[in-house]
Design a protein around this motif. Structure first.
Motif, mmCIF file in Angstrom:
data_model
loop_
_atom_site.group_PDB
_atom_site.id
_atom_site.type_symbol
_atom_site.label_atom_id
_atom_site.label_comp_id
_atom_site.label_asym_id
_atom_site.label_seq_id
_atom_site.Cartn_x
_atom_site.Cartn_y
_atom_site.Cartn_z
ATOM 1 N N ALA A 254 33.543 28.470 39.521
ATOM 2 C CA ALA A 254 34.323 29.638 39.651
ATOM 3 C C ALA A 254 34.248 30.875 38.815
ATOM 4 O O ALA A 254 34.283 31.845 38.989
ATOM 5 C CB ALA A 254 35.696 28.677 38.923
ATOM 6 N N VAL A 255 33.414 30.558 37.553
ATOM 7 C CA VAL A 255 32.954 31.809 36.585
ATOM 8 C C VAL A 255 31.952 32.606 37.531
ATOM 9 O O VAL A 255 32.039 33.932 37.686
ATOM 10 C CB VAL A 255 32.395 31.185 35.311
ATOM 11 C CG1 VAL A 255 31.702 32.320 34.690
ATOM 12 C CG2 VAL A 255 33.583 30.592 34.495
ATOM 13 N N ALA A 256 30.974 31.781 38.156
ATOM 14 C CA ALA A 256 29.882 32.631 38.769
ATOM 15 C C ALA A 256 30.738 33.476 40.107
ATOM 16 O O ALA A 256 30.039 34.461 40.318
ATOM 17 C CB ALA A 256 29.116 31.467 39.219
ATOM 18 N N ARG A 257 31.825 32.998 40.628
ATOM 19 C CA ARG A 257 32.349 33.526 41.572
ATOM 20 C C ARG A 257 33.225 34.811 41.139
ATOM 21 O O ARG A 257 33.488 35.878 41.773
ATOM 22 C CB ARG A 257 33.270 32.743 42.565
ATOM 23 C CG ARG A 257 33.863 33.175 43.570
ATOM 24 C CD ARG A 257 34.700 32.179 44.568
ATOM 25 N NE ARG A 257 34.912 32.621 45.894
ATOM 26 C CZ ARG A 257 35.826 32.004 46.874
ATOM 27 N NH1 ARG A 257 36.207 30.642 46.233
ATOM 28 N NH2 ARG A 257 36.168 32.470 48.053
ATOM 29 N N ILE A 258 33.732 34.608 40.010
ATOM 30 C CA ILE A 258 34.613 35.658 39.477
ATOM 31 C C ILE A 258 33.940 36.731 38.784
ATOM 32 O O ILE A 258 34.419 38.060 38.769
ATOM 33 C CB ILE A 258 35.662 35.111 38.358
ATOM 34 C CG1 ILE A 258 36.399 34.148 39.176
ATOM 35 C CG2 ILE A 258 36.439 36.089 37.678
ATOM 36 C CD1 ILE A 258 37.383 33.097 38.187
ATOM 37 N N LEU A 259 32.731 36.581 38.137
ATOM 38 C CA LEU A 259 32.267 37.415 37.326
ATOM 39 C C LEU A 259 31.772 38.792 38.109
ATOM 40 O O LEU A 259 31.964 40.066 37.313
ATOM 41 C CB LEU A 259 31.035 36.912 36.802
ATOM 42 C CG LEU A 259 31.048 36.056 35.553
ATOM 43 C CD1 LEU A 259 29.797 35.624 34.907
ATOM 44 C CD2 LEU A 259 31.988 36.766 34.256
ATOM 45 N N PRO A 260 31.459 38.755 39.387
ATOM 46 C CA PRO A 260 31.256 40.071 39.795
ATOM 47 C C PRO A 260 32.139 40.928 39.776
ATOM 48 O O PRO A 260 32.175 42.113 40.094
ATOM 49 C CB PRO A 260 30.733 39.559 41.506
ATOM 50 C CG PRO A 260 30.151 38.008 41.095
ATOM 51 C CD PRO A 260 30.805 37.609 40.108
ATOM 52 N N TRP A 261 33.485 40.364 40.095
ATOM 53 C CA TRP A 261 34.659 41.162 40.154
ATOM 54 C C TRP A 261 35.139 41.743 38.729
ATOM 55 O O TRP A 261 35.295 42.816 38.405
ATOM 56 C CB TRP A 261 35.783 40.400 40.710
ATOM 57 C CG TRP A 261 35.508 40.212 42.014
ATOM 58 C CD1 TRP A 261 35.166 38.937 42.567
ATOM 59 C CD2 TRP A 261 35.750 41.036 43.001
ATOM 60 N NE1 TRP A 261 35.004 39.029 43.892
ATOM 61 C CE2 TRP A 261 35.689 40.323 44.346
ATOM 62 C CE3 TRP A 261 36.533 42.149 43.117
ATOM 63 C CZ2 TRP A 261 35.613 40.809 45.664
ATOM 64 C CZ3 TRP A 261 36.699 42.807 44.778
ATOM 65 C CH2 TRP A 261 36.272 42.119 45.634
ATOM 66 N N THR A 262 34.984 40.777 37.595
ATOM 67 C CA THR A 262 35.258 41.475 36.336
ATOM 68 C C THR A 262 34.280 42.457 35.876
ATOM 69 O O THR A 262 34.703 43.376 35.008
ATOM 70 C CB THR A 262 35.352 40.083 35.375
ATOM 71 O OG1 THR A 262 34.174 39.505 35.102
ATOM 72 C CG2 THR A 262 36.917 39.372 35.842
ATOM 73 N N PHE A 263 33.140 42.223 35.900
ATOM 74 C CA PHE A 263 31.997 43.064 35.653
ATOM 75 C C PHE A 263 32.148 44.587 36.252
ATOM 76 O O PHE A 263 31.695 45.557 35.666
ATOM 77 C CB PHE A 263 30.709 42.498 36.096
ATOM 78 C CG PHE A 263 30.113 41.305 34.997
ATOM 79 C CD1 PHE A 263 30.943 41.142 34.033
ATOM 80 C CD2 PHE A 263 29.056 40.890 35.219
ATOM 81 C CE1 PHE A 263 30.525 40.003 33.019
ATOM 82 C CE2 PHE A 263 28.542 39.755 34.492
ATOM 83 C CZ PHE A 263 29.326 39.227 33.277
ATOM 84 N N ARG A 264 32.924 44.591 37.450
ATOM 85 C CA ARG A 264 33.197 45.958 37.991
ATOM 86 C C ARG A 264 34.287 46.747 37.157
ATOM 87 O O ARG A 264 34.453 47.934 37.540
ATOM 88 C CB ARG A 264 33.651 45.572 39.465
ATOM 89 C CG ARG A 264 32.740 45.235 40.373
ATOM 90 C CD ARG A 264 32.979 45.044 41.805
ATOM 91 N NE ARG A 264 32.460 44.290 42.778
ATOM 92 C CZ ARG A 264 32.606 43.871 43.632
ATOM 93 N NH1 ARG A 264 33.964 44.107 44.306
ATOM 94 N NH2 ARG A 264 32.006 43.141 44.845
ATOM 95 N N ALA A 265 34.990 45.944 36.422
ATOM 96 C CA ALA A 265 36.144 46.476 35.798
ATOM 97 C C ALA A 265 35.795 47.246 34.343
ATOM 98 O O ALA A 265 35.070 47.026 33.783
ATOM 99 C CB ALA A 265 37.305 45.304 35.469
ATOM 100 N N SER A 266 36.608 48.346 34.310
ATOM 101 C CA SER A 266 36.545 48.961 33.000
ATOM 102 C C SER A 266 37.236 48.473 32.089
ATOM 103 O O SER A 266 36.717 48.989 30.760
ATOM 104 C CB SER A 266 37.101 50.482 33.038
ATOM 105 O OG SER A 266 38.355 50.751 33.658
ATOM 106 N N ALA A 267 38.153 47.487 32.179
ATOM 107 C CA ALA A 267 38.866 46.817 31.379
ATOM 108 C C ALA A 267 39.415 45.546 31.839
ATOM 109 O O ALA A 267 39.547 45.553 32.911
ATOM 110 C CB ALA A 267 40.093 47.748 30.441
ATOM 111 N N VAL A 268 39.399 44.469 30.931
ATOM 112 C CA VAL A 268 39.842 43.040 31.567
ATOM 113 C C VAL A 268 40.965 42.849 30.649
ATOM 114 O O VAL A 268 41.280 42.818 29.345
ATOM 115 C CB VAL A 268 38.726 41.955 31.128
ATOM 116 C CG1 VAL A 268 39.436 40.716 31.774
ATOM 117 C CG2 VAL A 268 37.526 42.381 32.205
#
Length: 439
Positions: free
Chosen positions: A173-187
């Motif tokens: 799950a983390v491997a699938r999610i990280l490409p999206w959160t890494f695009r974010a300017s804030a989480v």
């Protein structure tokens, strides 16, 4: 007569109360001149929640009224607001909300839509599959990603197999999610997250990865109770983090780091927020109550021996009705502002020549004064190579409180007892323009 009662309730002006030395340190590090004035400012409301201390009583002798302090905060924040025009999609920030489960689908929606409504360009909601359809149906503006793993309803897992199975599931799950959160300017971590062990394990792993990436992080709701209060090391020492507890969550967080709050839970616990923030050694704690307190890891100067003060206090009058979801609105708003601050810091660290372009924000109020070049530099150099400093994180949190409270006040004026959190969100941007003085 009814109209007069409303006027008596809503004829207020915002007040920010800084600890004395923080009056200079927070605003100066955020890059504004202490001489900035707002000619339209009204007399401040003097009410506060925390009992007066020697440092607070000394404010008048040091100089700087509540209104002056608030003006400095607004002027500092105005420099972080990205200019409109000539931008690419995402230039004004992308906010990732990690939360949303079968039971709680409204919270992540409120957080994500609030980020969009104050000016972020894009918002992702990373939720469980059982929450995704409902959240997708709320608005086409959101990118809803059903990637948080959850345990099936009524499932029974063999304890001897659970550990290895969970690690594999969480890792995927983390491997699938990280490409999206890494695009974010804030989480934002926590709105509607729930207590599912698989969900919380995945969120915890994502928080560690967010730290490694040095992204601004807002932790709210379920993540405070089920992650931070149980594993405080997840955020301890991380200075790009804003924790947003209510009174009950503040008590759980305090206990987790060895700060026992005395007596029964009450608003009196808010006065211990600076001690809790110090124990976390990094994050800014935004303790929500009648007065919102923003507390940094080192406290503020001016107290007696062993006496800590909040960095900032926001006493902007809000709604007389405390409906659910207001904390989620605040979390999304704060994330959008932190994303702006982070992008501002990165821009000027990479291109010092851009300082001249930032002296005035297009679309700003004609009354806005231009800022000197050295004031823009302060917000980048104060943070150094490690990102934003506590003063800037606190400033973004303060402005989020100020905007959210103002919007809630207007929503209550319109809806009174029928007001709900969804009524606040459309009023965020009109309030932002009124408070900040720019579009």
């Amino acid at each position: 007569r009814k109209h007069n009662m409303k006027a008596r309730y809503f004829k207020f002006n915002s007040v920010a109360k800084f600890a004395p030395v923080s009056l200079r340190s927070v605003c100066n590090r955020a890059g504004t001149r202490s001489t900035y004035e707002n000619k339209d400012a009204k007399a401040p409301n003097k009410g506060i929640l925390i009992a007066p201390t020697r440092s607070m009583a000394a404010m008048d002798s040091i100089g700087g009224s509540d209104t002056d302090t608030d003006q400095q905060a607004v002027a500092s924040f105005r420099q972080l607001v990205p200019a409109l025009g000539g931008n690419y999609k995402g230039a004004h920030g992308k906010v990732a909300i990690v939360g949303g489960c079968l039971e709680f689908t409204g919270a992540p929606f409120f957080a994500a839509m609030s980020a969009l409504r104050v000016g972020a360009d894009m918002a992702y909601v990373i939720c469980t599959p059982s929450a995704a359809t409902a959240i997708k149906s709320y608005s086409p503006e959101l990118m809803v990603l059903p990637y948080l793993p959850e345990q099936p309803l009524g499932s029974k897992v063999d304890p001897s197999m659970a550990s290895s199975a969970d690690e594999t599931t969480v890792g995927r799950a983390v491997a699938r999610i990280l490409p999206w959160t890494f695009r974010a300017s804030a989480v934002v971590m926590g709105p509607g997250l729930g207590s599912d062990p698989l969900v919380c394990a995945t969120a915890t792993a994502l928080m560690h990865e967010t730290r490694k990436k040095m992204q601004p992080l807002v932790v709210d709701g379920s993540a405070l109770t089920h992650i931070v209060a149980k594993a405080p090391e997840t955020v301890r020492g991380y200075r790009l983090c804003l924790l947003t507890p209510n009174v009950a969550e503040l008590g759980r967080m305090g206990e987790a780091v060895g700060v026992q709050l005395p007596g029964k839970m009450s608003d009196a616990w808010l006065q211990y927020a600076p001690q809790v923030a110090k124990a976390f050694q990094g994050p800014v704690v935004l303790a929500k109550g009648e007065v919102d307190l923003l507390c940094g890891p080192d406290g503020a100067d001016g107290g007696g021996p062993g006496e800590l003060q909040p960095l900032m206090r926001c006493t902007e009058p809000g709604s007389l009705r405390r409906c659910g979801g207001q904390g989620d609105v605040l979390a999304g708003t704060a994330a959008a502002f932190l994303g702006w601050a982070s992008k501002h810091q990165q821009l000027h660290a990479q291109n010092p020549a851009a300082e001249a372009e930032a002296e005035a924000v297009p679309g700003a109020s004609p009354a806005q004064p231009s800022q000197p070049a050295h004031s823009v530099e302060r917000i980048t150099t104060a943070a150094g190579s490690s990102g934003l400093d506590a003063a800037t994180v606190a400033l973004c949190g303060y402005m989020a409180c100020k905007v959210m409270r103002g919007a809630a006040r207007e929503a209550f004026r319109i809806g009174e007892r029928s007001m709900v959190a969804g009524d606040i969100i459309p009023l965020l941007y009109p309030t932002f323009k009124q408070v900040v003085g720019c579009s």
